[in-house]
Design a protein around this motif. Structure first.
Motif, mmCIF file in Angstrom:
data_model
loop_
_atom_site.group_PDB
_atom_site.id
_atom_site.type_symbol
_atom_site.label_atom_id
_atom_site.label_comp_id
_atom_site.label_asym_id
_atom_site.label_seq_id
_atom_site.Cartn_x
_atom_site.Cartn_y
_atom_site.Cartn_z
ATOM 1 N N ILE A 103 -47.530 -49.245 29.728
ATOM 2 C CA ILE A 103 -46.312 -48.981 30.617
ATOM 3 C C ILE A 103 -47.663 -50.506 31.279
ATOM 4 O O ILE A 103 -47.395 -52.017 31.245
ATOM 5 N N ILE A 203 -40.706 -41.083 27.135
ATOM 6 C CA ILE A 203 -41.785 -40.257 26.756
ATOM 7 C C ILE A 203 -41.456 -39.170 26.522
ATOM 8 O O ILE A 203 -41.695 -37.830 26.011
ATOM 9 N N ARG A 246 -54.378 -38.027 26.506
ATOM 10 C CA ARG A 246 -54.601 -39.422 27.162
ATOM 11 C C ARG A 246 -54.087 -39.855 26.348
ATOM 12 O O ARG A 246 -55.102 -41.141 26.034
HETATM 13 C C1 LIG Z 1 -41.602 -41.063 33.110
HETATM 14 C C2 LIG Z 1 -42.921 -41.155 32.435
HETATM 15 N N1 LIG Z 1 -43.360 -41.733 31.740
HETATM 16 C C3 LIG Z 1 -44.732 -41.874 32.019
HETATM 17 C C4 LIG Z 1 -45.590 -40.811 32.054
HETATM 18 C C5 LIG Z 1 -46.835 -41.397 31.377
HETATM 19 O O1 LIG Z 1 -47.411 -40.100 30.423
HETATM 20 P P1 LIG Z 1 -48.919 -40.344 29.862
HETATM 21 O O2 LIG Z 1 -49.605 -38.804 30.186
HETATM 22 O O3 LIG Z 1 -49.046 -40.418 28.300
HETATM 23 O O4 LIG Z 1 -49.723 -41.060 30.146
HETATM 24 C C6 LIG Z 1 -45.141 -39.521 32.882
HETATM 25 C C7 LIG Z 1 -45.656 -38.491 32.815
HETATM 26 O O5 LIG Z 1 -45.603 -37.871 34.094
HETATM 27 C C8 LIG Z 1 -43.881 -39.806 33.020
HETATM 28 O O6 LIG Z 1 -43.317 -38.777 33.009
#
Ligand SMILES: Cc1ncc(COP(=O)(O)O)c(C=O)c1O
Length: 405
Positions: A103, A203, A246
């Motif tokens: 993102i 996600i 990750r």
């Molecule tokens: C809405 C949302 N997007 C993205 C993420 C990030 O996920 P990642 O562990 O793959 O960085 C999270 C993690 O809490 C989340 O709640």
């Protein structure tokens, strides 16, 4: 010290801070119940563990291409076909160090300073800070009707000549609301008409309940050529219980992905080789762990909602997915930070203040723990807040006495 203005404007991650506080209290022997967590407690899939261990044992752990290994990209391509019904090419995919990095790199690729990023409130805590980190302006859109289901008309009202992107996170952190297909269709069409970048943070898309199925935003796009501004985010953290590995990814047009790849190549290079192998194995391997996690979370959701219903004054919207519940505690306190701190101090229950997600008076409660965590956690909260509750509460051997009104 003259540190950067942007740097100084970024707040710490409240959710990570709460994890730290809970760990410190636990280490002191305090009977903490963590209803603040954002990660499943199940084990990572065996396929992922074996694959990662195999690469480490080989001793040949090297840099990978900045946008991820061909093998992981192939697994993401297959995943995109299976869950989105969309065939993409390796140049449409970038793997990053978590969906968070995908993102962030996407925002760096599309935003100029002063441009605005819209997202419905309540929202994931990181969106405003991520927008600020690229010098852009976060624009949360409060729900006019007070519901957790945003409407296009609300979003439209916040669009200005500076608006560049709209982030949609469904099912949503913190509410668990899965937005209707009609809304996803409207957003994709609206962004295409206005030339905005829709960023779909999917996600949690497979962690949905009551027979719901993941929604593919591609269905609603009229232009999936290389001019498409649609960016779809996903990852292994939540659905495969692989938060610490990750690995996340973005799927978008080749033009967007090539700019993101250039940025990522100077930022971190490719994600860890070991973790990419693990993520590919999880995506290609036996999928029963995802369904088993989904079923556990649905059951936990049911237990939490039922328990909260027995709580006078607390209003709960039944989550459609994720592992969060976002009840309205305004009958007890209008200040969610104070309330959350009070609950930690008095009954050792960790919750996340709603204000962090742009909605004051609510608390985010996690259903990631055990049924015992959920029931005991909510019973403790009730005891702390309900003036008619008995004067004493036993937590194991420890006797708590109410010394507050
Ligand atoms: C809405 C949302 N997007 C993205 C993420 C990030 O996920 P990642 O562990 O793959 O960085 C999270 C993690 O809490 C989340 O709640």
């Amino acid at each position: 010290m003259n540190l950067s203005l942007i740097g100084k404007s970024i707040s710490e991650s409240v959710t990570l801070k709460l994890n730290e506080t809970a760990a410190i209290l636990r280490a002191k022997g305090e009977p903490v119940i963590h209803l603040g967590g954002g990660e499943p407690k199940s084990r990572a899939p065996l396929d992922a563990i074996v694959a990662a261990a195999g690469l480490i044992n080989s001793g040949e752990v090297r840099y990978t291409p900045a946008d991820g290994t061909p093998a992981l990209k192939q697994a993401i391509i297959r995943y995109t076909e299976e869950f989105y019904g969309r065939k993409v090419e390796p140049e449409n995919v970038i793997a990053s160090g978590g969906a968070k990095q995908s993102i962030m790199v996407a925002l760096q690729a599309i935003l100029n300073p002063q441009e605005e990023v819209i997202f419905p409130a309540p929202y994931w805590v990181s969106y405003p800070e991520m927008a600020k980190m690229v010098g852009a302006v976060p624009v949360p859109v409060p729900p006019e009707d007070g519901s957790f289901y945003p409407r296009l008309e609300d979003i439209e009202r916040y669009v200005t000549s500076y608006t560049k992107a709209v982030i949609i996170n469904s099912p949503n952190n913190p509410t668990g609301a899965m937005y209707p297909e009609q809304f996803i269709a409207e957003i994709v069409e609206f962004c295409e008409e206005r030339g905005l970048f829709p960023i779909m943070d999917d996600i949690y898309h497979r962690l949905v309940f009551d027979g719901k199925r993941p929604i593919s935003c591609y269905k609603f796009s009229k232009d999936l050529s290389d001019n498409s501004k649609l960016i779809v985010i996903n990852g292994v953290s939540k659905q495969y219980a692989m938060t610490g590995f990750r690995i996340g990814w973005a799927v978008a047009s080749k033009r967007i992905i090539s700019v993101m790849t250039n940025i990522q190549s100077h930022q971190t290079s490719g994600p860890s080789a070991v973790m990419q192998v693990a993520a590919a194995a999880a995506l290609n391997g036996i999928q029963s762990s995802v369904e088993s996690l989904r079923m556990t979370l649905e059951n936990n959701r049911n237990v939490m909602v039922e328990r909260l219903r027995a709580f006078d004054g607390v209003k709960t919207v039944v989550p459609d997915g994720t592992f969060y519940c976002f009840p309205d505690f305004r009958a007890y306190s209008k200040d969610s930070t104070k309330l959350s701190k009070f609950l930690l101090d008095k009954v050792r229950v960790v919750t996340v203040p709603g204000v962090e997600f742009g909605m004051e008076g609510f608390l985010r409660l996690s259903t990631c723990g055990t049924i015992k965590d959920i029931t005991e956690g909510i019973d403790r909260i009730k005891w702390a807040l309900d003036p008619n509750a008995p004067n004493e509460l036993f937590i194991g051997e420890r006797k708590l006495v109410r010394d507050w009104a």
